[in-house]
Design a protein around this motif. Sequence first.
Motif, PDB file in Angstrom:
ATOM      1  N   PRO A 592       0.825  -1.213   0.000  1.00 28.38           N
ATOM      2  CA  PRO A 592       0.000   0.000   0.000  1.00 28.38           C
ATOM      3  C   PRO A 592       0.856   1.257   0.000  1.00 28.38           C
ATOM      4  CG  PRO A 592      -0.817  -1.584   1.602  1.00 28.38           C
ATOM      5  CD  PRO A 592       0.507  -2.108   1.140  1.00 28.38           C
ATOM      6  N   PHE A 593       0.339   2.310  -0.602  1.00 27.49           N
ATOM      7  CA  PHE A 593       1.055   3.574  -0.695  1.00 27.49           C
ATOM      8  C   PHE A 593       0.091   4.716  -0.389  1.00 27.49           C
ATOM      9  CE2 PHE A 593      -0.486   2.259  -4.823  1.00 27.49           C
ATOM     10  CZ  PHE A 593      -1.201   3.363  -5.257  1.00 27.49           C
ATOM     11  N   GLY A 594       0.657   5.863   0.008  1.00 27.30           N
ATOM     12  CA  GLY A 594      -0.166   7.020   0.323  1.00 27.30           C
ATOM     13  C   GLY A 594      -0.022   8.109  -0.705  1.00 27.30           C
ATOM     14  N   GLU A 597       3.431   9.767  -1.081  1.00 29.26           N
ATOM     15  CA  GLU A 597       4.438   9.032  -1.845  1.00 29.26           C
ATOM     16  C   GLU A 597       4.282   9.297  -3.339  1.00 29.26           C
ATOM     17  OE1 GLU A 597       5.063   4.820  -0.249  1.00 29.26           O
ATOM     18  OE2 GLU A 597       3.277   5.486   0.838  1.00 29.26           O
ATOM     19  N   ARG A 624      -8.964   2.177  -2.239  1.00 24.01           N
ATOM     20  CA  ARG A 624      -8.641   2.714  -0.933  1.00 24.01           C
ATOM     21  C   ARG A 624      -8.516   1.583   0.077  1.00 24.01           C
ATOM     22  NH1 ARG A 624      -9.891   8.189   0.187  1.00 24.01           N
ATOM     23  NH2 ARG A 624      -9.139   7.640   2.288  1.00 24.01           N
ATOM     24  N   ASP A 627      -6.139   4.930   4.942  1.00 22.67           N
ATOM     25  CA  ASP A 627      -5.639   6.164   4.334  1.00 22.67           C
ATOM     26  C   ASP A 627      -4.593   5.870   3.261  1.00 22.67           C
ATOM     27  OD1 ASP A 627      -3.646   5.248   5.944  1.00 22.67           O
ATOM     28  OD2 ASP A 627      -3.269   7.145   6.990  1.00 22.67           O
ATOM     29  N   LYS A 628      -4.483   4.600   2.886  1.00 21.58           N
ATOM     30  CA  LYS A 628      -3.559   4.172   1.830  1.00 21.58           C
ATOM     31  C   LYS A 628      -4.343   3.673   0.614  1.00 21.58           C
ATOM     32  CE  LYS A 628       0.354   4.422   4.340  1.00 21.58           C
ATOM     33  NZ  LYS A 628       1.567   5.154   3.956  1.00 21.58           N
ATOM     34  N   ARG A 629      -3.611   3.304  -0.419  1.00 22.86           N
ATOM     35  CA  ARG A 629      -4.214   2.698  -1.596  1.00 22.86           C
ATOM     36  C   ARG A 629      -3.380   1.501  -2.025  1.00 22.86           C
ATOM     37  NH1 ARG A 629      -6.045   7.912  -2.290  1.00 22.86           N
ATOM     38  NH2 ARG A 629      -8.112   8.108  -3.278  1.00 22.86           N
TER      39      ARG A 629
END
Length: 634
Positions: A592-594, A597, A624, A627-629
């Motif tokens: 997962p990334f925000g 990033e 989603r 709060d990450k994807r």
Amino acid sequence: MEYIIVGTAGHVDHGKTVLVKALTGVDTDRLKEEKERGISIELGFAPLRLPSGRLLGLVDVPGHERFIRQMLAGVGGMDLVMLVVAADEGVMPQTREHLAIIDLLQIKKGIIVITKIDLVDGEWLDLVQEDVRRSVQGTVLADAPIIPVSAVTGEGIPELLNKLDELAAVTPPRPARGGVRLPIDRVFSITGFGTVVTGTLWTGTIKVGDDLEILPQGIKTKARNLQVHGKNVREALAGQRVAVNLAGVDKEAVGRGSTLATPGHLPSARRIDATVKLLSGSRTIENRSRIRFYLGTAEILGRIILLDREEIKGGENALVQFLMEEPVVSLRGDRFVLRSYSPMETIGGGVVIDPDAPRHRRFDTNVLASLRKKLEGTPGEVLAQIIKEHRQGINLTEAAAAAAMNVDDARELLHGMAAEGLFVMLPCEHDLYIVDREIMDAWWRETERALTDFHCRYPLRPGLGKEELRSRCFSQIPARVFQPLLEQWSREGRIVFTAGTVALAGFKPDLTPKQKELLEGIAAYYRTARWQPPDFKGVAANFKVQPSELEELLHYLVREGVLVKINEEFYWHREAFEEAVNVVRELGRTGPFGLAEVRDALGSSRKFILPFLEYLDRLKLTRRQGDKRIFIAN
């Protein structure tokens, strides 16, 4: 095997029931009151085996004037009739009324049976026969054979059976193909089985397990079990007396006058167009007079609206519309009987022209011409008139039903007329949708105007949205017809259409030199901006164009694949967008990334990256997770 229904008619106590017993061995007076009073009150039924082996269904109707409704419930399903006259009394009032009803319903094959000849001498019998022959002159039984019989001694019974056999052999059978139509004349329940209805199957074939509908109530049901003449069968054919055990139907919900039918086969309506003939000597009927209307086993109260005159006198014909107090189940060509509301006397009858009619203006020449054409025209002319009157088109099944035709016969006729250019036939969900050529041409003119106007207003767009065209020009036709309509015009070379748009054939977006210059400049502007694209207002100000013009230019670049529309405010150049997607894909490989990033990887800001990631969510490239994807596309 073909099945025929034969019935009795005649004055009370003229020996109809005794005659039936002599022919069949069955006493059709089943009710206690009937046996106590010695008269028939309800309909009686019995199988009749003829010398040839042919099996008829025999219906015995009441003769008393108080039970004329029951008589009418039985006579509607007859193919042959035996008009019974007692030799010791001759022609009586109910003889004449029953004869009038037979004539109104046009039961053309029949026998006049003189009963009780054992009670009179030969001279008296000759006088009675002469009286009978005079009474039937001018009716459908004018040339019917007269057979004297005695149910007591058996005299004349063999001759009667042979004559019935002879007539049955030349009587057209009821159509076993097509939809089921069974006017219900009796309803009862059997413990452990439920509701049972009986009647004469006018058309079609019923099989155990078939889906059926009770009209006009609109009750859906199934044929749980079938009986014909008291024997269980797997199927019942047109012309048979049938008892049907119905699934899931309360006895109180159904009654005599209802109709058992194939779902969707028969119309049910309160307005019916018809032609009416009053009996000679009948009272004058004025517009909106209340009447009793008899069709099949139904009796319905209504008012008669005279369309071509102010009143009908005895012996006259008129075009009328009935406004009923309850829905009537009928088809074009059905014959009916009319009785006055009070006192209850048979006054006339007629033929249904339109079983589900719109309201008409009286004395309208176009309406009257249409009704006469549908009454007197050939099958092709009737179909043509029905289709012309349906300004939004009509499917083949409905057109055939309105014309009281078999669907296959109607299809064959319509194919011929379509080949002559009279109609257009559009394939539509296992059916055909028929549109009059004049209506089709009017539809095209309206569509052509709409597309021409759209192309003039939006010369850079590939075409008008399909749904917009449908809602603007074709909201009144079934949605399922719109696609076949477009396909027809496409085959004719009039339009081109895609999954989303419709355009006139030959149309191409036409760019002026200035527009080409603007498009090149805008594309370069977005390519340079990369992941910090300008907003809509900024682009308009930079290139000094009106918002409406800029919107068209941006839409054009999106359609050409140069830009990607992120939301209403931001567009990205295609190259920048694809590069950014690759960056996100790489980030997603490690988990997962925000947003931060992605922002840092692209050297952009939250203002631009948040709409970009939301757009990827809509495309289902990302999802989603708190709060990450995560990147979910391949």
